[in-house]
Design a protein around this motif. Structure first.
Motif, PDB file in Angstrom:
ATOM      1  N   TRP A   1     -14.283   9.664  27.064  1.00 54.05           N
ATOM      2  CA  TRP A   1     -14.437   8.794  28.056  1.00 54.05           C
ATOM      3  C   TRP A   1     -13.021   8.582  29.068  1.00 54.05           C
ATOM      4  N   GLU A   2     -13.071   8.576  30.121  1.00 57.20           N
ATOM      5  CA  GLU A   2     -11.938   8.983  31.002  1.00 57.20           C
ATOM      6  C   GLU A   2     -10.943   7.893  31.098  1.00 57.20           C
ATOM      7  N   TYR A   3      -9.753   8.209  31.084  1.00 63.81           N
ATOM      8  CA  TYR A   3      -8.678   7.073  31.124  1.00 63.81           C
ATOM      9  C   TYR A   3      -8.845   6.172  32.521  1.00 63.81           C
ATOM     10  N   LYS A   4      -9.449   6.825  33.592  1.00 65.77           N
ATOM     11  CA  LYS A   4      -9.539   6.062  34.675  1.00 65.77           C
ATOM     12  C   LYS A   4     -10.441   4.877  34.601  1.00 65.77           C
ATOM     13  N   GLU A   5     -11.104   4.490  33.779  1.00 68.85           N
ATOM     14  CA  GLU A   5     -11.763   3.416  33.336  1.00 68.85           C
ATOM     15  C   GLU A   5     -10.924   2.339  32.802  1.00 68.85           C
ATOM     16  N   VAL A   6      -9.676   2.691  32.327  1.00 70.53           N
ATOM     17  CA  VAL A   6      -8.587   1.623  31.844  1.00 70.53           C
ATOM     18  C   VAL A   6      -8.014   1.063  33.178  1.00 70.53           C
ATOM     19  N   VAL A   7      -7.703   1.639  34.227  1.00 72.58           N
ATOM     20  CA  VAL A   7      -6.849   1.297  35.367  1.00 72.58           C
ATOM     21  C   VAL A   7      -7.066   0.078  35.902  1.00 72.58           C
ATOM     22  N   PRO A   8      -8.409  -0.161  36.172  1.00 69.23           N
ATOM     23  CA  PRO A   8      -8.601  -1.704  36.625  1.00 69.23           C
ATOM     24  C   PRO A   8      -8.586  -2.856  35.867  1.00 69.23           C
ATOM     25  N   LEU A   9      -8.571  -2.574  34.334  1.00 68.40           N
ATOM     26  CA  LEU A   9      -8.191  -3.514  33.637  1.00 68.40           C
ATOM     27  C   LEU A   9      -6.915  -4.082  33.309  1.00 68.40           C
ATOM     28  N   LEU A  10      -5.950  -3.044  33.901  1.00 65.58           N
ATOM     29  CA  LEU A  10      -4.550  -3.364  33.400  1.00 65.58           C
ATOM     30  C   LEU A  10      -3.938  -4.772  34.304  1.00 65.58           C
ATOM     31  N   LYS A  11      -3.141  -5.516  33.567  1.00 64.72           N
ATOM     32  CA  LYS A  11      -2.788  -6.519  34.148  1.00 64.72           C
ATOM     33  C   LYS A  11      -1.043  -6.637  33.646  1.00 64.72           C
ATOM     34  N   ASN A  12      -0.410  -7.759  34.286  1.00 69.66           N
ATOM     35  CA  ASN A  12       0.934  -7.460  34.026  1.00 69.66           C
ATOM     36  C   ASN A  12       1.299  -8.201  32.830  1.00 69.66           C
ATOM     37  N   LYS A  13       0.859  -7.367  31.673  1.00 71.15           N
ATOM     38  CA  LYS A  13       1.291  -7.974  30.365  1.00 71.15           C
ATOM     39  C   LYS A  13       1.438  -6.852  29.459  1.00 71.15           C
ATOM     40  N   TRP A  14       1.607  -7.194  28.086  1.00 72.77           N
ATOM     41  CA  TRP A  14       2.192  -6.154  27.250  1.00 72.77           C
ATOM     42  C   TRP A  14       0.655  -5.878  26.227  1.00 72.77           C
ATOM     43  N   ASN A  15      -0.488  -6.470  26.770  1.00 70.34           N
ATOM     44  CA  ASN A  15      -1.730  -6.302  26.085  1.00 70.34           C
ATOM     45  C   ASN A  15      -2.456  -5.402  26.637  1.00 70.34           C
TER      46      ASN A  15
ATOM     47  N   PRO B   1      -5.596  -1.972  26.715  1.00 64.86           N
ATOM     48  CA  PRO B   1      -6.693  -1.366  26.193  1.00 64.86           C
ATOM     49  C   PRO B   1      -6.327  -0.054  25.533  1.00 64.86           C
ATOM     50  N   ILE B   2      -6.656   0.351  24.324  1.00 61.48           N
ATOM     51  CA  ILE B   2      -6.301   1.714  23.688  1.00 61.48           C
ATOM     52  C   ILE B   2      -7.359   2.405  23.071  1.00 61.48           C
ATOM     53  N   GLY B   3      -8.815   1.952  23.312  1.00 65.93           N
ATOM     54  CA  GLY B   3      -9.930   2.728  22.687  1.00 65.93           C
ATOM     55  C   GLY B   3     -11.103   1.930  22.716  1.00 65.93           C
ATOM     56  N   LYS B   4     -12.148   2.562  22.308  1.00 69.78           N
ATOM     57  CA  LYS B   4     -13.372   2.041  22.293  1.00 69.78           C
ATOM     58  C   LYS B   4     -14.199   2.244  20.959  1.00 69.78           C
ATOM     59  N   THR B   5     -14.613   0.973  20.580  1.00 70.86           N
ATOM     60  CA  THR B   5     -15.559   1.018  19.268  1.00 70.86           C
ATOM     61  C   THR B   5     -16.971   0.701  19.622  1.00 70.86           C
ATOM     62  N   HIS B   6     -18.009   0.465  18.751  1.00 68.77           N
ATOM     63  CA  HIS B   6     -19.316   0.254  19.133  1.00 68.77           C
ATOM     64  C   HIS B   6     -19.286  -1.059  19.883  1.00 68.77           C
ATOM     65  N   LYS B   7     -18.258  -1.748  19.565  1.00 71.17           N
ATOM     66  CA  LYS B   7     -18.527  -3.320  20.221  1.00 71.17           C
ATOM     67  C   LYS B   7     -17.768  -3.311  21.613  1.00 71.17           C
ATOM     68  N   GLY B   8     -17.141  -2.165  22.045  1.00 71.38           N
ATOM     69  CA  GLY B   8     -16.396  -2.146  23.360  1.00 71.38           C
ATOM     70  C   GLY B   8     -14.931  -1.832  23.144  1.00 71.38           C
ATOM     71  N   LEU B   9     -14.172  -2.477  24.080  1.00 72.49           N
ATOM     72  CA  LEU B   9     -12.695  -2.015  24.420  1.00 72.49           C
ATOM     73  C   LEU B   9     -12.032  -2.657  23.108  1.00 72.49           C
ATOM     74  N   VAL B  10     -11.023  -1.978  22.561  1.00 75.10           N
ATOM     75  CA  VAL B  10      -9.955  -2.214  21.565  1.00 75.10           C
ATOM     76  C   VAL B  10      -8.469  -2.610  22.472  1.00 75.10           C
ATOM     77  N   TRP B  11      -8.125  -3.814  22.093  1.00 77.37           N
ATOM     78  CA  TRP B  11      -6.657  -3.919  23.104  1.00 77.37           C
ATOM     79  C   TRP B  11      -5.656  -4.060  22.039  1.00 77.37           C
ATOM     80  N   HIS B  12      -4.518  -3.723  22.448  1.00 79.98           N
ATOM     81  CA  HIS B  12      -3.184  -3.985  21.565  1.00 79.98           C
ATOM     82  C   HIS B  12      -2.067  -4.550  22.163  1.00 79.98           C
ATOM     83  N   ASP B  13      -1.391  -5.607  21.726  1.00 84.73           N
ATOM     84  CA  ASP B  13      -0.657  -6.486  22.294  1.00 84.73           C
ATOM     85  C   ASP B  13       0.722  -6.180  21.730  1.00 84.73           C
ATOM     86  N   PHE B  14       1.587  -5.483  22.169  1.00 84.77           N
ATOM     87  CA  PHE B  14       2.752  -5.077  21.824  1.00 84.77           C
ATOM     88  C   PHE B  14       3.902  -6.153  21.407  1.00 84.77           C
ATOM     89  N   ASP B  15       3.635  -7.275  22.135  1.00 84.44           N
ATOM     90  CA  ASP B  15       4.241  -8.365  21.878  1.00 84.44           C
ATOM     91  C   ASP B  15       4.083  -9.007  20.340  1.00 84.44           C
TER      92      ASP B  15
END
Length: 401
Positions: A118-132, A134-148
């Motif tokens: 799946w293409e990275y361009k799907e990620v771009v609209p989801l990005l916000k001014n945060k350290w959390n 999206p890093i991947g997809k599982t069967h349930k949907g997006l997986v997020w990672h919060d570096f804070d």
């Protein structure tokens, strides 16, 4: 919060084959697996307490089965259930995720596979001014990672299965989310082949291409860390999240296996190892995050303090179960059993274990998305700011900010 467990008791191929071929429902197959794995409790009077079926629910791409675990089931037995999700996958001949929520066991049985790309361009609209991010997809949907929340990450996997592409996706997301607050120190031990072209980005302080350059760069960072510790101590802070400082420094190491000292005279490599362990142990609270990546994960290439202080562990397809366990944790050989798909990986995120597909980002896509952040290209960046990347520390208590 759900903490994922897999199933790791070894069943014979014959037993699993018999479960697959018998004409029974998935529910009955699951309960047969419980029986074969001894997932029950024997009372003093000889009574056997089994997993109690609670409900099943249809999902968009499968079915969820929920069981109540028998009271008194030993924790070690649950740990055994955490070793190999393949028991359920092989028994049902389907994709399965298993999660433990207190005394409840959730089994998600899927009729479909994960996307192969799946293409990275799907990620771009989801990005916000945060350290959390999206890093991947599982069967349930997006997986997020919060570096804070989880500041450090280790990444392993055989070459050409997605490690470097994943690093570029993480870097792009962090820049697009926090263009004025993220800063990178990058060690690219392919002589800057992958990341040298991004050294002109406003957010990149330096890219080192060999151990000598890496040691010099980490020495500069060490001096900054000392000043940061002094500033934190003077203000009584222990974590950057307590302050108004939005700055985060990311140290990315690609091909970390090339930093292993060959002998005690390998001063540069020894210093790099010490600094990376220092960052993992004490610099997370200062806002310094480490992403440590290697294609040859053995114990000597994965410093213990780096691994122990990195609660996020990502492993792409790997040669054997030992190498998988070096990255993911003791006896965790899942990455050696991944399908032959680029971008497919296992993720340990705190207590959770997930199989996921990371987004694919080409160099062209990354360049197009970040071209406005090249030094001198943006009107809102002064020349001094673009060249030095320096930041001053002025703390204001969060309550007063």
């Amino acid at each position: 919060m759900l903490s994922t467990i897999g199933v790791s008791l070894l069943l014979s191929a014959g037993l699993l084959s018999s479960i697959r071929t018998e004409n029974m429902s998935d529910k009955n197959k699951i309960e047969k697996i419980f029986e074969y794995t001894g997932t029950h409790v024997k009372g003093l009077n000889g009574n056997v307490k089994k997993c109690q079926f609670i409900r099943k629910a249809k999902m968009e791409n499968g079915t969820e089965y929920v069981y109540r675990l028998p009271l008194g089931l030993p924790y070690k037995q649950l740990q055994h259930l955490n070793k190999n999700i393949g028991v359920f996958k092989d028994g049902l001949h389907k994709n399965v995720e298993v999660e433990f929520d207190g005394g409840m066991l959730h089994l998600y049985v899927y009729e479909t596979d994960l996307p192969k790309k799946w293409e990275y361009k799907e990620v771009v609209p989801l990005l916000k001014n945060k350290w959390n991010i999206p890093i991947g997809k599982t069967h349930k949907g997006l997986v997020w990672h919060d570096f804070d929340q989880i500041p450090h990450m280790v990444v392993g996997g055989t070459t050409r299965y997605g490690k470097t592409v994943n690093l570029k996706g993480l870097m792009t997301s962090l820049i697009l989310s926090n263009p004025h607050d993220v800063e990178f120190y990058i060690i690219d031990l392919k002589e800057k082949l992958e990341f040298g072209k991004y050294e002109k980005l406003k957010q990149v302080t330096q890219v080192a291409g060999n151990p000598k350059e890496a040691a010099d760069m980490l020495e500069d960072l060490r001096k900054r860390i000392v000043k940061m510790m002094q500033a934190f101590g003077a203000c009584g802070y222990t974590n950057i999240t307590e302050t108004n400082d939005n700055k985060r420094i990311f140290v990315i190491v690609d091909e970390a296996n090339r930093l292993v000292p060959q002998n005690r005279h390998d001063k540069d490599k020894m210093f790099c190892q010490e600094m990376l362990e220092l960052i993992a142990c004490i610099a997370g609270g200062l806002g310094v995050r480490l992403i440590f990546c290697t294609q040859y994960p053995v114990s000597k290439t994965m410093p213990r303090d780096v691994k122990q202080n990195s609660d996020a562990k990502m492993c792409f397809r790997i040669q054997n179960k030992y190498a998988s366990a070096v990255v993911l944790g003791e006896e965790n050989g899942h990455a050696a059993e991944l399908p032959d798909i680029r971008g497919r990986c296992m993720l340990v995120q705190g207590p959770n274990l997930l199989e996921m597909q990371v987004p694919y980002i080409s160099d062209k896509t990354m360049n197009d998305l970040l071209v406005d952040y090249m030094k001198g290209a943006r009107k809102d960046v002064t020349p001094d700011e673009a060249e030095t990347g320096e930041n001053t520390i002025e703390f204001i208590p969060i309550g007063d900010a």
